[in-house]
Design a protein around this motif. Structure first.
Motif, mmCIF file in Angstrom:
data_model
loop_
_atom_site.group_PDB
_atom_site.id
_atom_site.type_symbol
_atom_site.label_atom_id
_atom_site.label_comp_id
_atom_site.label_asym_id
_atom_site.label_seq_id
_atom_site.Cartn_x
_atom_site.Cartn_y
_atom_site.Cartn_z
ATOM 1 N N LYS A 32 35.958 50.821 84.602
ATOM 2 C CA LYS A 32 34.952 49.782 84.385
ATOM 3 C C LYS A 32 34.896 48.822 85.573
ATOM 4 C CE LYS A 32 35.111 49.583 79.327
ATOM 5 N NZ LYS A 32 35.350 48.685 78.158
ATOM 6 N N ALA A 33 36.067 48.509 86.111
ATOM 7 C CA ALA A 33 36.120 47.539 87.206
ATOM 8 C C ALA A 33 35.413 48.059 88.443
ATOM 9 C CB ALA A 33 37.576 47.204 87.523
ATOM 10 N N ARG A 34 35.584 49.374 88.766
ATOM 11 C CA ARG A 34 35.047 49.909 90.015
ATOM 12 C C ARG A 34 33.522 49.807 90.053
ATOM 13 N NH1 ARG A 34 37.612 54.120 89.959
ATOM 14 N NH2 ARG A 34 39.176 53.742 91.575
ATOM 15 N N VAL A 35 32.876 50.084 88.939
ATOM 16 C CA VAL A 35 31.403 50.039 88.902
ATOM 17 C C VAL A 35 30.909 48.619 89.167
ATOM 18 C CG1 VAL A 35 29.376 50.377 87.452
ATOM 19 C CG2 VAL A 35 31.278 52.003 87.338
ATOM 20 N N LEU A 36 31.527 47.664 88.512
ATOM 21 C CA LEU A 36 31.093 46.272 88.679
ATOM 22 C C LEU A 36 31.412 45.744 90.070
ATOM 23 C CD1 LEU A 36 32.241 44.891 85.206
ATOM 24 C CD2 LEU A 36 29.900 45.327 85.952
ATOM 25 N N LEU A 37 32.566 46.130 90.608
ATOM 26 C CA LEU A 37 32.948 45.637 91.935
ATOM 27 C C LEU A 37 32.077 46.252 93.028
ATOM 28 C CD1 LEU A 37 36.840 45.595 91.578
ATOM 29 C CD2 LEU A 37 35.251 43.680 91.419
ATOM 30 N N GLN A 38 31.738 47.515 92.882
ATOM 31 C CA GLN A 38 30.842 48.123 93.867
ATOM 32 C C GLN A 38 29.461 47.459 93.836
ATOM 33 O OE1 GLN A 38 31.007 52.240 92.734
ATOM 34 N NE2 GLN A 38 32.797 52.680 94.014
ATOM 35 N N GLN A 39 29.046 47.068 92.645
ATOM 36 C CA GLN A 39 27.774 46.353 92.517
ATOM 37 C C GLN A 39 27.850 44.973 93.180
ATOM 38 O OE1 GLN A 39 26.546 45.826 88.397
ATOM 39 N NE2 GLN A 39 25.464 43.929 88.905
ATOM 40 N N SER A 40 28.989 44.311 93.054
ATOM 41 C CA SER A 40 29.135 42.955 93.573
ATOM 42 C C SER A 40 29.430 42.926 95.067
ATOM 43 C CB SER A 40 30.275 42.227 92.836
ATOM 44 O OG SER A 40 30.043 42.224 91.444
ATOM 45 N N ALA A 41 30.041 43.982 95.602
ATOM 46 C CA ALA A 41 30.450 43.959 97.007
ATOM 47 C C ALA A 41 29.259 43.810 97.948
ATOM 48 C CB ALA A 41 31.225 45.236 97.343
ATOM 49 N N GLY A 42 28.120 44.339 97.575
ATOM 50 C CA GLY A 42 26.950 44.244 98.439
ATOM 51 C C GLY A 42 26.052 43.058 98.142
ATOM 52 N N ALA A 43 26.468 42.181 97.235
ATOM 53 C CA ALA A 43 25.638 41.022 96.861
ATOM 54 C C ALA A 43 25.789 39.922 97.909
ATOM 55 C CB ALA A 43 26.039 40.508 95.477
ATOM 56 N N VAL A 44 24.781 39.753 98.737
ATOM 57 C CA VAL A 44 24.876 38.778 99.835
ATOM 58 C C VAL A 44 24.873 37.341 99.328
ATOM 59 C CG1 VAL A 44 23.843 40.327 101.513
ATOM 60 C CG2 VAL A 44 22.363 38.868 100.130
ATOM 61 N N GLU A 45 24.434 37.129 98.073
ATOM 62 C CA GLU A 45 24.412 35.759 97.556
ATOM 63 C C GLU A 45 25.792 35.256 97.172
ATOM 64 O OE1 GLU A 45 23.326 38.523 94.108
ATOM 65 O OE2 GLU A 45 22.906 38.317 96.244
ATOM 66 N N LEU A 46 26.772 36.167 97.081
ATOM 67 C CA LEU A 46 28.140 35.747 96.783
ATOM 68 C C LEU A 46 28.769 35.093 98.009
ATOM 69 C CD1 LEU A 46 29.632 38.747 94.763
ATOM 70 C CD2 LEU A 46 29.093 36.472 93.904
ATOM 71 N N PRO A 47 29.653 34.115 97.812
ATOM 72 C CA PRO A 47 30.382 33.540 98.955
ATOM 73 C C PRO A 47 31.213 34.616 99.650
ATOM 74 C CG PRO A 47 30.661 32.182 96.987
ATOM 75 C CD PRO A 47 29.991 33.443 96.544
ATOM 76 N N ASN A 48 31.381 34.457 100.949
ATOM 77 C CA ASN A 48 32.148 35.450 101.714
ATOM 78 C C ASN A 48 33.562 35.590 101.191
ATOM 79 O OD1 ASN A 48 30.033 36.113 103.336
ATOM 80 N ND2 ASN A 48 30.670 34.849 105.068
ATOM 81 N N ARG A 49 34.135 34.476 100.748
ATOM 82 C CA ARG A 49 35.501 34.541 100.216
ATOM 83 C C ARG A 49 35.574 35.458 99.004
ATOM 84 N NH1 ARG A 49 38.863 29.241 98.058
ATOM 85 N NH2 ARG A 49 40.677 30.371 97.269
ATOM 86 N N THR A 50 34.568 35.361 98.128
ATOM 87 C CA THR A 50 34.546 36.207 96.931
ATOM 88 C C THR A 50 34.302 37.669 97.303
ATOM 89 O OG1 THR A 50 33.714 34.339 95.634
ATOM 90 C CG2 THR A 50 33.444 36.540 94.698
ATOM 91 N N ARG A 51 33.399 37.895 98.226
ATOM 92 C CA ARG A 51 33.119 39.282 98.634
ATOM 93 C C ARG A 51 34.342 39.923 99.294
ATOM 94 N NH1 ARG A 51 27.930 39.687 102.141
ATOM 95 N NH2 ARG A 51 28.323 41.905 101.803
ATOM 96 N N ARG A 52 35.098 39.151 100.080
ATOM 97 C CA ARG A 52 36.326 39.697 100.671
ATOM 98 C C ARG A 52 37.310 40.108 99.586
ATOM 99 N NH1 ARG A 52 35.669 35.524 104.492
ATOM 100 N NH2 ARG A 52 37.111 34.190 103.341
ATOM 101 N N ALA A 53 37.438 39.237 98.559
ATOM 102 C CA ALA A 53 38.358 39.572 97.463
ATOM 103 C C ALA A 53 37.892 40.830 96.735
ATOM 104 C CB ALA A 53 38.454 38.391 96.492
ATOM 105 N N VAL A 54 36.578 40.991 96.571
ATOM 106 C CA VAL A 54 36.046 42.184 95.893
ATOM 107 C C VAL A 54 36.330 43.439 96.717
ATOM 108 C CG1 VAL A 54 33.910 43.345 95.221
ATOM 109 C CG2 VAL A 54 34.274 40.946 94.599
#
Length: 378
Positions: free
Chosen positions: A328-350
């Motif tokens: 379940k986590a992999r699907v959501l994280l792959q979706q979030s990794a490309g979200a440019v509206e997320l802060p860079n810090r959050t995207r790095r953690a993803v």
């Protein structure tokens, strides 16, 4: 003598006697009337000098204003009517002190201010504003001198009613921030917001900024709880302030306490404004370590109601990964990794979490690509 002549003589004698009495009276009262005339001239000269001082002061000609105020005080000396007019003396001293303040002559300014306070205390039956004016000016000038403690002392000496006025609260807010007392500044800002001294957006931004300063003073979780209890109820109901305290708790190695603060707001996540949902979701990402199974229904509900938002999807995916629900986590994280509206810090953690999941599957090439993607966001 005839009766008519007698009456005329009596009238003439009376008229001459009256004229003589008036002449003697005028002669006797001449020194007093001359003194009154001179006093009137001095009063008019003093009033003219004070008006001139005020005009020059508001025209930013401070040197002339000071000289005119000094002339007004000099005219008042020896004039009984003006010497008893405390409000006139107070105003002249304040205009002179204000001019000296603008001229950066602090020694003479403080002396003039002391004289003004002495005059204000000696006025009998005067309105309270005569005593309040020099105290407020003392606080304002102390702030201009960057002396926050002296300003706070001057404000503390004000009566309770005066201290609650908008101008006094503004001075107190500035002094508290200058003295690095964020909790006192936060309470003052909240009072000003209640008095509608700021627009709603400015008040919200200011109180949130001060709340962050308050929470950043905590260096232990017990201290954080104590500071949190001292905040106003309105601040404790603000989701973004709650996100701040949760993030601070994580930095103090207390993620369980952080989740305890976040839980009431996560339960009503769909009813929060978008900015508040984002703040709460990002705070949960930081507080995910050790998340319990009791959070799983909450995560499912949030995913169902707000899963289209990148922040919520990232928070749920990171929480699933912490619980070991890697599929379940992999699907959501792959979706979030490309979200440019997320802060860079959050995207790095993803991306790094995706790398960790890839290594769990012995997929080192994918893990390496994820690490490279995370590094590119630095």
């Amino acid at each position: 003598l005839s009766l008519n002549l007698f009456v005329l003589l009596v009238l003439a004698v009376c008229a001459l006697s009256l004229l003589a009495f008036k002449a003697v009276s005028t002669l006797v009262n001449l020194p007093r009337r001359a003194g009154e005339w001179r006093a009137l001239r001095r009063e008019r000269a003093a009033a003219h000098a004070l008006r001139e001082a005020m005009t020059e002061y508001f025209a930013a000609r401070y040197s002339r204003a000071r000289k005119a105020a000094d002339r007004a005080l000099a005219c008042a000396e020896g004039t009984p009517q003006l010497e008893r007019d405390g409000e006139f003396l107070l105003l002249a001293h304040l205009v002179g002190a204000g001019s000296l303040h603008r001229l950066q002559d602090r020694t003479q300014r403080d002396e003039s201010l002391r004289q003004a306070m002495k005059v204000a205390r000696d006025i009998k039956g005067a309105p309270r504003s005569t005593d309040e004016a020099p105290r407020l000016l003392a606080a304002e000038w102390a702030l201009d001198d960057r002396d926050a403690l002296r300003a706070l002392e001057a404000l503390a000496a004000l009566p309770a009613g005066v201290a609650r006025r908008t101008h006094a609260l503004r001075l107190k807010l500035k002094a508290a921030r200058m003295a690095r007392r964020p909790l006192e500044a936060l309470h003052t800002a909240r009072l000003l917001a209640n008095h509608q001294a700021f627009s709603p957006d400015v008040a919200q931004s200011l109180t949130r900024s001060l709340a962050r300063e308050v929470l950043d003073e905590a260096h232990a979780i017990d201290q954080l709880h104590r500071l949190w209890s001292q905040l106003d109820a309105a601040d404790r109901r603000d989701p973004q302030v709650v996100a701040m305290v949760a993030q601070r708790a994580v930095r103090l190695d207390a993620p369980a306490d952080a989740r305890q603060w976040l839980r009431p707001f996560w339960d009503k996540l769909s009813t929060l404004p978008a900015d508040d949902r984002c703040a709460v979701a990002l705070a949960l990402i930081e507080a995910r370590s050790g998340i319990g199974s009791d959070w799983l229904p909450r995560l499912e509900q949030a995913l169902h109601s707000s899963g289209h938002e990148s922040e919520v999807a990232a928070a749920v995916g990171m929480a699933y990964a912490d619980r070991g629900l890697w599929g379940k986590a992999r699907v959501l994280l792959q979706q979030s990794a490309g979200a440019v509206e997320l802060p860079n810090r959050t995207r790095r953690a993803v991306w790094r979490q995706l790398a960790a999941l890839a290594r769990e599957d012995n997929d080192e090439p994918t893990a390496l690509r994820c690490e490279q993607a995370a590094a590119a966001l630095d």
